[in-house]
Design an enzyme around this catalytic site. Structure first.
Site, PDB file in Angstrom:
ATOM      1  N   LEU A   1      12.465 -21.933   7.482  1.00 15.10           N
ATOM      2  CA  LEU A   1      12.160 -21.044   6.362  1.00 15.10           C
ATOM      3  C   LEU A   1      10.793 -21.365   5.774  1.00 15.10           C
ATOM      4  CD1 LEU A   1      15.645 -20.898   4.617  1.00 15.10           C
ATOM      5  CD2 LEU A   1      14.542 -19.094   5.933  1.00 15.10           C
TER       6      LEU A   1
ATOM      7  N   TRP B   1      22.780  -9.720   6.506  1.00 14.46           N
ATOM      8  CA  TRP B   1      21.367  -9.441   6.218  1.00 14.46           C
ATOM      9  C   TRP B   1      20.444 -10.110   7.231  1.00 14.46           C
ATOM     10  CZ3 TRP B   1      20.730  -5.491   3.278  1.00 14.46           C
ATOM     11  CH2 TRP B   1      21.592  -5.246   2.225  1.00 14.46           C
ATOM     12  N   ILE B   2      20.785 -10.010   8.499  1.00 15.11           N
ATOM     13  CA  ILE B   2      20.004 -10.729   9.497  1.00 15.11           C
ATOM     14  C   ILE B   2      19.005  -9.781  10.184  1.00 15.11           C
ATOM     15  CG2 ILE B   2      20.114 -12.218  11.550  1.00 15.11           C
ATOM     16  CD1 ILE B   2      21.436 -13.318   8.864  1.00 15.11           C
TER      17      ILE B   2
ATOM     18  N   LEU C   1      -1.582   6.823  -8.768  1.00 15.92           N
ATOM     19  CA  LEU C   1      -1.424   8.001  -7.907  1.00 15.92           C
ATOM     20  C   LEU C   1      -0.547   9.083  -8.550  1.00 15.92           C
ATOM     21  CD1 LEU C   1      -2.500   5.875  -5.758  1.00 15.92           C
ATOM     22  CD2 LEU C   1      -1.280   7.253  -4.089  1.00 15.92           C
TER      23      LEU C   1
ATOM     24  N   THR D   1      14.686 -16.558  -3.207  1.00 13.90           N
ATOM     25  CA  THR D   1      14.396 -15.572  -4.258  1.00 13.90           C
ATOM     26  C   THR D   1      13.329 -16.128  -5.213  1.00 13.90           C
ATOM     27  OG1 THR D   1      16.059 -16.471  -5.745  1.00 13.90           O
ATOM     28  CG2 THR D   1      16.809 -14.785  -4.199  1.00 13.90           C
TER      29      THR D   1
ATOM     30  N   PHE E   1      19.355 -26.434 -10.038  1.00 19.83           N
ATOM     31  CA  PHE E   1      20.039 -25.451  -9.179  1.00 19.83           C
ATOM     32  C   PHE E   1      21.510 -25.301  -9.541  1.00 19.83           C
ATOM     33  CE2 PHE E   1      16.531 -27.061  -6.709  1.00 19.83           C
ATOM     34  CZ  PHE E   1      15.995 -25.932  -6.145  1.00 19.83           C
TER      35      PHE E   1
ATOM     36  N   GLU F   1      25.105 -15.647   4.623  1.00 19.76           N
ATOM     37  CA  GLU F   1      26.448 -15.096   4.861  1.00 19.76           C
ATOM     38  C   GLU F   1      26.794 -14.115   3.735  1.00 19.76           C
ATOM     39  OE1 GLU F   1      29.149 -18.372   5.386  1.00 19.76           O
ATOM     40  OE2 GLU F   1      28.199 -18.897   7.307  1.00 19.76           O
TER      41      GLU F   1
ATOM     42  N   GLU G   1      13.914 -15.198   2.082  1.00 17.90           N
ATOM     43  CA  GLU G   1      13.155 -16.465   2.227  1.00 17.90           C
ATOM     44  C   GLU G   1      13.077 -17.211   0.901  1.00 17.90           C
ATOM     45  OE1 GLU G   1      11.899 -17.422   5.078  1.00 17.90           O
ATOM     46  OE2 GLU G   1      12.097 -15.598   6.272  1.00 17.90           O
TER      47      GLU G   1
ATOM     48  N   SER H   1      21.677 -17.877  -1.564  1.00 15.50           N
ATOM     49  CA  SER H   1      20.783 -18.930  -2.072  1.00 15.50           C
ATOM     50  C   SER H   1      21.358 -20.322  -1.847  1.00 15.50           C
ATOM     51  CB  SER H   1      20.544 -18.727  -3.578  1.00 15.50           C
ATOM     52  OG  SER H   1      19.980 -17.473  -3.809  1.00 15.50           O
TER      53      SER H   1
HETATM   54  C1  LIG Z   1      15.961  -7.024   4.249  1.00 14.86           C
HETATM   55  C2  LIG Z   1      16.489  -8.405   4.290  1.00 14.86           C
HETATM   56  C3  LIG Z   1      16.358  -9.169   5.445  1.00 14.86           C
HETATM   57  C4  LIG Z   1      16.885 -10.473   5.495  1.00 14.86           C
HETATM   58  N1  LIG Z   1      16.774 -11.197   6.666  1.00 14.86           N
HETATM   59  C5  LIG Z   1      17.422 -12.400   6.774  1.00 14.86           C
HETATM   60  C6  LIG Z   1      17.449 -13.114   8.015  1.00 14.86           C
HETATM   61  O1  LIG Z   1      16.821 -12.706   8.997  1.00 14.86           O
HETATM   62  N2  LIG Z   1      18.179 -14.250   8.100  1.00 14.86           N
HETATM   63  C7  LIG Z   1      18.871 -14.746   7.030  1.00 14.86           C
HETATM   64  O2  LIG Z   1      19.538 -15.792   7.192  1.00 14.86           O
HETATM   65  N3  LIG Z   1      18.868 -14.109   5.837  1.00 14.86           N
HETATM   66  C8  LIG Z   1      18.158 -12.941   5.682  1.00 14.86           C
HETATM   67  N4  LIG Z   1      18.155 -12.265   4.481  1.00 14.86           N
HETATM   68  C9  LIG Z   1      18.954 -12.777   3.373  1.00 14.86           C
HETATM   69  C10 LIG Z   1      18.164 -13.404   2.254  1.00 14.86           C
HETATM   70  O3  LIG Z   1      17.576 -14.604   2.661  1.00 14.86           O
HETATM   71  C11 LIG Z   1      19.122 -13.583   1.057  1.00 14.86           C
HETATM   72  O4  LIG Z   1      19.354 -12.271   0.553  1.00 14.86           O
HETATM   73  C12 LIG Z   1      18.565 -14.469  -0.021  1.00 14.86           C
HETATM   74  O5  LIG Z   1      18.557 -15.821   0.371  1.00 14.86           O
HETATM   75  C13 LIG Z   1      19.373 -14.370  -1.347  1.00 14.86           C
HETATM   76  O6  LIG Z   1      20.724 -14.472  -1.096  1.00 14.86           O
HETATM   77  P1  LIG Z   1      21.755 -13.390  -1.699  1.00 14.86           P
HETATM   78  O7  LIG Z   1      21.231 -12.033  -1.380  1.00 14.86           O
HETATM   79  O8  LIG Z   1      23.099 -13.757  -1.219  1.00 14.86           O
HETATM   80  O9  LIG Z   1      21.658 -13.557  -3.259  1.00 14.86           O
HETATM   81  P2  LIG Z   1      22.416 -14.646  -4.160  1.00 14.86           P
HETATM   82  O10 LIG Z   1      22.163 -16.014  -3.639  1.00 14.86           O
HETATM   83  O11 LIG Z   1      23.816 -14.205  -4.381  1.00 14.86           O
HETATM   84  O12 LIG Z   1      21.610 -14.481  -5.534  1.00 14.86           O
HETATM   85  C14 LIG Z   1      21.793 -13.371  -6.428  1.00 14.86           C
HETATM   86  C15 LIG Z   1      20.912 -13.636  -7.649  1.00 14.86           C
HETATM   87  O13 LIG Z   1      21.323 -14.847  -8.291  1.00 14.86           O
HETATM   88  C16 LIG Z   1      20.210 -15.726  -8.404  1.00 14.86           C
HETATM   89  N5  LIG Z   1      20.653 -17.121  -8.283  1.00 14.86           N
HETATM   90  C17 LIG Z   1      21.417 -17.685  -7.311  1.00 14.86           C
HETATM   91  N6  LIG Z   1      21.588 -18.998  -7.560  1.00 14.86           N
HETATM   92  C18 LIG Z   1      20.883 -19.276  -8.689  1.00 14.86           C
HETATM   93  C19 LIG Z   1      20.638 -20.457  -9.451  1.00 14.86           C
HETATM   94  N7  LIG Z   1      21.104 -21.652  -9.082  1.00 14.86           N
HETATM   95  N8  LIG Z   1      19.870 -20.359 -10.568  1.00 14.86           N
HETATM   96  C20 LIG Z   1      19.337 -19.169 -10.933  1.00 14.86           C
HETATM   97  N9  LIG Z   1      19.526 -18.028 -10.266  1.00 14.86           N
HETATM   98  C21 LIG Z   1      20.287 -18.065  -9.146  1.00 14.86           C
HETATM   99  C22 LIG Z   1      19.292 -15.342  -7.248  1.00 14.86           C
HETATM  100  O14 LIG Z   1      17.948 -15.784  -7.474  1.00 14.86           O
HETATM  101  C23 LIG Z   1      19.428 -13.819  -7.282  1.00 14.86           C
HETATM  102  O15 LIG Z   1      18.618 -13.287  -8.293  1.00 14.86           O
HETATM  103  C24 LIG Z   1      17.545 -10.998   4.375  1.00 14.86           C
HETATM  104  C25 LIG Z   1      17.638 -10.230   3.192  1.00 14.86           C
HETATM  105  C26 LIG Z   1      17.099  -8.961   3.146  1.00 14.86           C
HETATM  106  C27 LIG Z   1      17.214  -8.160   1.885  1.00 14.86           C
END
Ligand SMILES: Cc1cc2nc3c(=O)[nH]c(=O)nc-3n(C[C@H](O)[C@H](O)[C@H](O)COP(=O)(O)OP(=O)(O)OC[C@H]3O[C@@H](n4cnc5c(N)ncnc54)[C@H](O)[C@@H]3O)c2cc1C
Length: 400
Positions: free
Chosen positions: A255, A178-179, A354, A381, A399, A145, A379, A150
């Site tokens: 996942l 981001w779906i 390159l 981070t 976490f 969402e 899937e 995460s």
């Molecule tokens: C191109 C693309 C396609 C995608 N497709 C799908 C899809 O089909 N379906 C779907 O459901 N999602 C999809 N996603 C979403 C993706 O799974 C999320 O972006 C991912 O889970 C991370 O969530 P966030 O971007 O909200 O980052 P956040 O969770 O906000 O994290 C931001 C940063 O904080 C770090 N962080 C967070 N919590 C902690 C912690 N406890 N300790 C240390 N570090 C932490 C993270 O590692 C990251 O570096 C897609 C994303 C992209 C970019």
């Protein structure tokens, strides 16, 4: 005669003879996927990436379906029922073409189809799976969402019953972000809080109140369609929910399937970058000789080859464990964390070999490097997989 002369020749394309770990049938599966990519996608992929669109995604889905690549590791309902290693080899070849192509196949097979196959009712399976396997219906998987990535347990999307009793309709409200495939999908698997915990819903995208605007301006995974999902009072029949599964176990099981494909796929992007850099290093001359003859370039090539082969060996090992029914989620985290991290490093190093050409879409290297920025994040981070491994090793969750 020396022992050396009876050895097979050194093959730069398979320097530690990993193919000896594969059966003839597995090598044949790999060859057929490689051929499909060469015929149907490779000639156009740079254009699609630059345009940020796949012009005929439905036609492409049908091509992939006709080769049995959609839900290929699932049994029944028109799915090919192949092994985990076959599926992994297919992912490697698809991602050697582009991470966007592998994402299309992963989301369809390992997220949307797997969710329905594993958790759906018989009616849900009958309604969707064979059409999805054929590429006639495209699926997406909505977990993330805008404010919860995460930490999906904190999701805000809600499903409530409209009335009392088990036959009451469901009403869904919320937003997913981001779906992958959402703007072109026929069906969405959507995870939502209910009074009974998190549950999964099978949502036809034509349902009133459902919309999936495309997310534009991505600088990564451009040959993949990504969207939001907006759920505005979406009314679904009582049987639209997965009957049994409750809690994060549902989405996390899916996942885990998709991450397994990434363990292999990332090595495909790495292989393509290495091939490009190796060819370039033999042809490009500076200071009167090929740049591949300089020690610094050779060190880069040797390190890239080492990490690619170690990562592929890990993928094959995890694949064999999965086929034996012994692969644990923490072990998938080892593979996802290592292989994506090493693949992006390989692509960045290949880019330096390159020179200026490394930033051009004439070569695949910058495209792979940019794509892997997404793969590093989705899937789970890098940080989350590190914490999964840390928890497995220490017994303490870090976490929160
Ligand atoms: C191109 C693309 C396609 C995608 N497709 C799908 C899809 O089909 N379906 C779907 O459901 N999602 C999809 N996603 C979403 C993706 O799974 C999320 O972006 C991912 O889970 C991370 O969530 P966030 O971007 O909200 O980052 P956040 O969770 O906000 O994290 C931001 C940063 O904080 C770090 N962080 C967070 N919590 C902690 C912690 N406890 N300790 C240390 N570090 C932490 C993270 O590692 C990251 O570096 C897609 C994303 C992209 C970019």
């Amino acid at each position: 005669m020396s022992a050396m002369s009876s050895l097979p020749p050194f093959d730069p394309a398979d320097p530690i003879a990993l193919d000896t770990l594969l059966s003839e049938d597995e090598i044949a599966v790999r060859a057929s996927v490689r051929q499909l990519c060469a015929d149907k996608v490779d000639p156009f992929i740079a254009e699609w990436f630059e345009a940020g669109a796949i012009p005929d995604i439905r036609g492409l889905a049908k091509e992939l379906g006709s080769l049995g690549l959609l839900g290929m590791h699932l049994e029944g309902y028109g799915c090919a029922g192949m092994s985990a290693v076959d599926y992994g080899l297919a992912c490697l070849e698809l991602e050697a073409t582009d991470s966007g192509l592998r994402s299309l196949v992963s989301v369809q097979g390992s997220l949307a189809m797997y969710a329905i196959w594993q958790w759906g009712s018989e009616e849900q399976k009958q309604e969707w799976l064979s059409r999805m396997a054929a590429g006639e219906a495209i699926g997406c998987f909505g977990l993330t969402e805008p404010d919860h990535g995460s930490d999906p347990a904190s999701m805000r999307t809600r499903a409530r019953r409209d009335g009392a009793g088990p036959d009451a309709d469901w009403i869904l409200d919320g937003r997913k972000m981001w779906i992958t495939n959402a703007p072109v999908a026929d069906v969405a698997v959507v995870w939502a809080h209910t009074e009974d915990g998190i549950r999964g819903f099978v949502v036809p995208t034509s349902t009133p109140g459902f919309s999936a605007p495309e997310i534009k301006h991505k600088m990564s995974l451009r040959a993949s369609v990504t969207g939001e999902i907006v759920l505005d009072g979406v009314r679904l029949p009582a049987d639209a929910v997965f009957p049994e599964v409750r809690g994060l176990k549902g989405p996390l099981s899916c996942l885990n399937e998709a991450r397994f494909g990434i363990v292999w796929g990332a090595m495909g992007a790495a292989r393509s970058a290495i091939e490009s850099a190796l060819t370039y290093s033999r042809e490009r001359e500076q200071f009167g000789k090929p740049i591949g003859g300089f020690q610094l370039t050779q060190q880069k090539l040797a390190d890239m080859s080492l990490e690619y082969n170690k990562g592929t060996l890990l993928a094959i090992h995890l694949g064999r464990l999965k086929d034996a029914g012994r692969l644990r989620p923490e072990q998938v985290s080892y593979g996802k964390l290592n292989n994506v991290r090493e693949a992006i490093e390989i692509c960045r190093t290949a880019r330096t070999i390159l020179g200026a050409n490394g930033i051009s879409l004439e070569y695949p290297v910058i495209r792979h490097a940019n794509n892997l920025e997404s793969v590093l994040t989705y899937e789970g981070t890098v940080e989350m997989h590190t914490l999964v491994i840390g928890q497995a090793l220490t017994g303490v969750a870090a976490f929160r």
